[in-house]
Design an enzyme around this catalytic site. Structure first.
Site, mmCIF file in Angstrom:
data_model
loop_
_atom_site.group_PDB
_atom_site.id
_atom_site.type_symbol
_atom_site.label_atom_id
_atom_site.label_comp_id
_atom_site.label_asym_id
_atom_site.label_seq_id
_atom_site.Cartn_x
_atom_site.Cartn_y
_atom_site.Cartn_z
ATOM 1 N N ASP A 1 3.766 2.943 9.856
ATOM 2 C CA ASP A 1 4.764 3.956 9.564
ATOM 3 C C ASP A 1 4.206 5.294 10.054
ATOM 4 O O ASP A 1 3.158 5.748 9.583
ATOM 5 C CB ASP A 1 4.982 3.993 8.044
ATOM 6 C CG ASP A 1 6.360 4.463 7.653
ATOM 7 O OD1 ASP A 1 6.843 5.412 8.281
ATOM 8 O OD2 ASP A 1 6.933 3.893 6.712
ATOM 9 N N ASN B 1 -7.879 -3.980 -7.683
ATOM 10 C CA ASN B 1 -9.081 -3.530 -8.409
ATOM 11 C C ASN B 1 -8.790 -2.918 -9.775
ATOM 12 O O ASN B 1 -9.645 -2.254 -10.357
ATOM 13 C CB ASN B 1 -9.873 -2.540 -7.548
ATOM 14 C CG ASN B 1 -9.051 -1.299 -7.215
ATOM 15 O OD1 ASN B 1 -7.858 -1.242 -7.533
ATOM 16 N ND2 ASN B 1 -9.673 -0.308 -6.620
ATOM 17 N N ASP C 1 9.260 7.715 10.967
ATOM 18 C CA ASP C 1 9.923 8.403 9.865
ATOM 19 C C ASP C 1 10.787 9.563 10.369
ATOM 20 O O ASP C 1 10.339 10.351 11.211
ATOM 21 C CB ASP C 1 8.838 8.949 8.920
ATOM 22 C CG ASP C 1 9.395 9.438 7.598
ATOM 23 O OD1 ASP C 1 9.904 8.609 6.837
ATOM 24 O OD2 ASP C 1 9.318 10.660 7.327
ATOM 25 N N GLU D 1 13.663 5.882 12.180
ATOM 26 C CA GLU D 1 14.530 6.163 11.041
ATOM 27 C C GLU D 1 15.426 7.334 11.409
ATOM 28 O O GLU D 1 14.928 8.375 11.844
ATOM 29 C CB GLU D 1 13.702 6.490 9.796
ATOM 30 C CG GLU D 1 14.574 6.470 8.557
ATOM 31 C CD GLU D 1 14.037 7.326 7.430
ATOM 32 O OE1 GLU D 1 14.402 7.085 6.278
ATOM 33 O OE2 GLU D 1 13.260 8.261 7.705
ATOM 34 N N HIS E 1 12.481 1.373 0.479
ATOM 35 C CA HIS E 1 11.802 2.074 -0.615
ATOM 36 C C HIS E 1 12.501 3.361 -1.044
ATOM 37 O O HIS E 1 12.063 4.004 -2.001
ATOM 38 C CB HIS E 1 10.367 2.390 -0.185
ATOM 39 C CG HIS E 1 10.339 3.331 0.989
ATOM 40 N ND1 HIS E 1 10.778 2.966 2.241
ATOM 41 C CD2 HIS E 1 9.959 4.620 1.097
ATOM 42 C CE1 HIS E 1 10.662 3.998 3.061
ATOM 43 N NE2 HIS E 1 10.166 5.017 2.394
ATOM 44 N N ASP E 2 13.555 3.753 -0.337
ATOM 45 C CA ASP E 2 14.270 4.993 -0.667
ATOM 46 C C ASP E 2 15.603 4.744 -1.371
ATOM 47 O O ASP E 2 16.296 5.706 -1.719
ATOM 48 C CB ASP E 2 14.598 5.784 0.610
ATOM 49 C CG ASP E 2 13.361 6.358 1.277
ATOM 50 O OD1 ASP E 2 12.371 6.635 0.574
ATOM 51 O OD2 ASP E 2 13.398 6.520 2.518
ATOM 52 N N ASP F 1 -2.083 -4.751 -6.709
ATOM 53 C CA ASP F 1 -3.320 -4.012 -6.981
ATOM 54 C C ASP F 1 -4.483 -5.006 -7.068
ATOM 55 O O ASP F 1 -4.398 -6.006 -7.773
ATOM 56 C CB ASP F 1 -3.154 -3.259 -8.311
ATOM 57 C CG ASP F 1 -4.445 -2.556 -8.729
ATOM 58 O OD1 ASP F 1 -5.272 -2.254 -7.841
ATOM 59 O OD2 ASP F 1 -4.610 -2.298 -9.938
ATOM 60 N N ASP G 1 -6.970 -0.423 -10.794
ATOM 61 C CA ASP G 1 -6.717 1.007 -11.031
ATOM 62 C C ASP G 1 -5.219 1.298 -11.149
ATOM 63 O O ASP G 1 -4.815 2.455 -11.256
ATOM 64 C CB ASP G 1 -7.375 1.877 -9.948
ATOM 65 C CG ASP G 1 -6.757 1.675 -8.581
ATOM 66 O OD1 ASP G 1 -5.866 0.790 -8.443
ATOM 67 O OD2 ASP G 1 -7.146 2.388 -7.630
ATOM 68 N N ASP H 1 -2.880 -1.821 -3.209
ATOM 69 C CA ASP H 1 -3.839 -1.428 -2.174
ATOM 70 C C ASP H 1 -3.895 -2.472 -1.060
ATOM 71 O O ASP H 1 -3.239 -3.518 -1.132
ATOM 72 C CB ASP H 1 -5.226 -1.216 -2.811
ATOM 73 C CG ASP H 1 -5.595 -2.343 -3.756
ATOM 74 O OD1 ASP H 1 -5.385 -3.510 -3.382
ATOM 75 O OD2 ASP H 1 -6.065 -2.056 -4.885
HETATM 76 O O1 ISL Z 1 16.248 8.905 0.206
HETATM 77 C C1 ISL Z 1 16.709 9.855 0.798
HETATM 78 C C2 ISL Z 1 17.092 11.073 0.127
HETATM 79 O O2 ISL Z 1 18.012 10.773 -0.838
HETATM 80 C C3 ISL Z 1 16.866 9.816 2.221
HETATM 81 O O3 ISL Z 1 17.713 10.772 2.698
HETATM 82 C C4 ISL Z 1 15.478 9.997 2.789
HETATM 83 O O4 ISL Z 1 14.977 11.238 2.463
HETATM 84 C C5 ISL Z 1 15.506 9.902 4.255
HETATM 85 O O5 ISL Z 1 15.933 8.613 4.506
HETATM 86 C C6 ISL Z 1 14.128 10.132 4.855
HETATM 87 O O6 ISL Z 1 13.202 9.221 4.329
HETATM 88 C C7 ISL Z 1 11.931 9.161 4.883
HETATM 89 O O7 ISL Z 1 11.297 10.419 4.952
HETATM 90 C C8 ISL Z 1 11.014 11.064 3.719
HETATM 91 C C9 ISL Z 1 10.332 10.133 2.711
HETATM 92 O O8 ISL Z 1 10.337 10.724 1.446
HETATM 93 C C10 ISL Z 1 10.995 8.787 2.646
HETATM 94 O O9 ISL Z 1 10.285 7.933 1.779
HETATM 95 C C11 ISL Z 1 11.048 8.261 4.035
HETATM 96 O O10 ISL Z 1 11.530 6.938 4.107
HETATM 97 C C12 ISL Z 1 10.125 12.229 4.035
HETATM 98 O O11 ISL Z 1 9.023 11.795 4.764
HETATM 99 CA CA CA Z 2 -5.870 -0.509 -6.496
#
Ligand code: ISL
Ligand code: CA
Length: 559
Positions: free
Chosen positions: A98, A23, A199, A253, A326-327, A21, A25, A29
């Site tokens: 993305d 700034n 995605d 993905e 990130h998932d 971050d 908040d 960013d």
């Molecule tokens: O983390 C999951 C659910 O438990 C995965 O099945 C995930 O939803 C799947 O990999 C799809 O992910 C992507 O599309 C989603 C988004 O929430 C995720 O962050 C993204 O990486 C919907 O756009």
């Molecule tokens: Ca910020």
């Protein structure tokens, strides 16, 4: 096998909300990312994958886009983005965007028009169906819990949403939808971005809606939601319209993409995508009820996933190598050991990630061993998936204690706590109140302290990246698993005309003896790297590996 830059690259994933971050908040960013470009460059990586920074109401942290051509003000301005891209290019790196094109936000102008009346020109941009017998058009379920259909009063029909109800699915059957999606991709290509992470691209072509039977969710994905009848036609069209004639890369993905059909997406002769993320190892500890019904990782199966996919994609397509994003949970907590052997285990995963065939992806913070977090109360969680399953369980009077344990294991917020830059307040992520709490272990696990310690996980990542760049055999060479049935050791060769490498990884907290194959035992082994200060010598044709020890050898070829 064709050699190209994206096969030789190492990709670093930035989830900007949690990165840095600038700034105060509390939200990471774009200027924050810019301020850390020298750090990213210092790792030795080549490409940055930037998670969504577009305008979005943030129902799913930016994976619900309301304007594909605008930057969300909380991330900065278009000028900030242009500066970022320039900063990346000036440092000799590349940037991929993305693209979330399976669905938009329900606050996208297209959807607002679409839902306004049945004869609106944008009606057919989304998937609208009348109800059946007074209820949903079919039995499809959302990835984030509940039904995949939402009833809309205005026109008395249901729309499809495979994710949250604020993420309506686009209707790719409509050529105008495809044109719009491709146009916005061209907008970013024209700006000079170097490619895309697409995605849930495996979901864009839908099957017929009447009666698609399903049983258990994970299996259902492949058979019902993914790999629809027109998927390859759409991808070829995208390739022709957007990608051909530009030197850009793509990684799709692919939940639901299987060993059987994977090559159809990335085969050399397909003109579709360069790489995919399959989920065979990401869903490996999901039980019959899905991810919050966690089962232990079957290590032999885990190895087999890598072996099988390499056989399929290794030479006639290309693979991507990742252990988290990130998932998913933090990699050291999920696949290794985040307690007594945290340091060794983090390095072991680096050794694995950077010695396999396929393009390696490093998720922010993994390069210095960030771990899962265990918040005590649901109030500290932010992820819509986690909050939805909590609400559902509560409504059904389910076992919330059990669920909390599962969230500690599997929740997506494990990967989304702020990057731990140093041991100052809020880990140096923000001078304000962070949008999600910092993992309390930031005082011991942070980038700054590891920067000063040449034996740290961070420096080990740098070393492994250098080694990968030194030995092209680690990029292109054949990959062969040695001891498929060993329940503790992952061992494999990488080999080409010039080099023969042996990688042995002890995925356990005990000493393990690894017997060399006869031919190899006779050859001279040169240790290239190990995650221990002192490793055992080969004795009587075997190596005794210490807990979570990983070693890479060069096998001297004898003629
Ligand atoms: O983390 C999951 C659910 O438990 C995965 O099945 C995930 O939803 C799947 O990999 C799809 O992910 C992507 O599309 C989603 C988004 O929430 C995720 O962050 C993204 O990486 C919907 O756009
Ligand atoms: Ca910020």
């Amino acid at each position: 096998m064709k050699k190209t830059w994206w096969k030789e690259s190492i990709i670093y994933q930035v989830y900007p909300r949690s990165f840095k971050d600038s700034n105060g908040d509390g939200i990471g960013d774009i200027p924050g990312v810019i301020s850390k470009l020298d750090y990213i460059k210092s790792l030795g990586v080549d490409i940055i994958w930037l998670c969504p920074v577009y305008e979005s109401p943030n129902d799913d942290n930016g994976y619900d886009i309301s304007n594909y051509r605008a930057i969300h003000p909380e991330f900065g301005t278009m000028q900030d983005f242009d500066n970022l891209l320039k900063g990346v290019h000036d440092r000799g790196m590349k940037l991929i965007m993305d693209v979330v094109a399976n669905h938009t936000s329900d606050e996208h102008a297209w959807f607002e028009e679409s839902r306004s009346s049945k004869d609106n020109p944008k009606r057919d941009f989304y998937i609208w169906k009348p109800g059946k017998d007074g209820t949903e058009p079919n039995n499809w379920m959302s990835f984030f819990g509940g039904k995949a259909w939402q009833y809309d009063e205005q026109t008395e029909e249901y729309y499809l949403h495979l994710f949250t109800k604020k993420q309506p699915d686009l209707n790719w059957e409509n050529p105008e939808v495809r044109r719009e999606v491709f146009d916005q991709m061209k907008f970013w290509v024209d700006k000079g971005v170097d490619g895309f992470r697409l995605d849930v691209i495996s979901l864009i072509s839908k099957r017929n809606y009447e009666d698609t039977p399903y049983s258990e969710f994970n299996e259902t994905i492949a058979e019902v939601y993914a790999n629809g009848p027109r998927i390859h036609e759409f991808l070829k069209e995208m390739n022709k319209e957007v990608l051909a004639n530009h030197d850009v890369m793509t990684v799709g993905e692919g939940p639901g993409i299987t060993l059987e059909n994977g090559l159809n997406y990335v085969g050399d002769d397909r003109e579709e995508l360069n790489m995919i993320f399959h989920f065979d190892h990401m869903f490996i500890d999901h039980g019959p009820q899905g991810k919050f019904d966690t089962v232990p990782v079957d290590f032999i199966h885990f190895k087999k996933v890598f072996g099988d996919w390499d056989k399929k994609l290794g030479t006639s397509g290309w693979n991507s190598i990742f252990l988290g994003n990130h998932d998913f949970p933090r990699i050291v907590s999920r696949f290794a050991n985040d307690e007594e052997y945290w340091e060794e285990a983090s390095k072991l995963l680096a050794l694995m990630l950077l010695s396999m065939r396929g393009t390696p992806y490093i998720y922010q913070g993994d390069e210095f061993g960030m771990t899962n977090v265990t918040f005590d109360t649901i109030d500290d969680y932010r992820d819509v998936e986690t909050l939805n399953v909590w609400k559902e369980t509560q409504e059904n009077s389910g076992d919330l204690d059990k669920l909390m344990k599962a969230i500690h294991w599997q929740g997506r917020d494990n990967a989304r706590t702020p990057v731990q830059w140093d041991d100052s307040a809020n880990a140096g992520f923000t001078s304000g109140e962070p949008w999600i709490k910092v993992n309390p272990n930031y005082e011991s696990i942070n980038a700054k302290s590891q920067e000063m310690n040449p034996r740290s996980v961070l420096h080990f990542y740098r070393k492994m990246i250098t080694i990968r760049k030194t030995y092209p055999v680690l990029v292109y060479g054949d990959f062969e698993i040695i001891n498929e049935d060993d329940a503790s050791i992952f061992a494999y060769y990488r080999q080409d005309e010039e080099y023969h490498m042996l990688i042995v990884l002890n995925f356990s907290s005990e000493d393990q003896s690894f017997a060399l194959e006869q031919e190899i035992a006779k050859a001279e082994l040169i240790r290239i790297v190990s995650n221990y200060r002192q490793s055992n010598e080969v004795e009587n044709g075997a190596i005794v590996l210490q807990p979570w020890e990983g070693i890479m050898y060069k096998i001297k070829k004898t003629n």
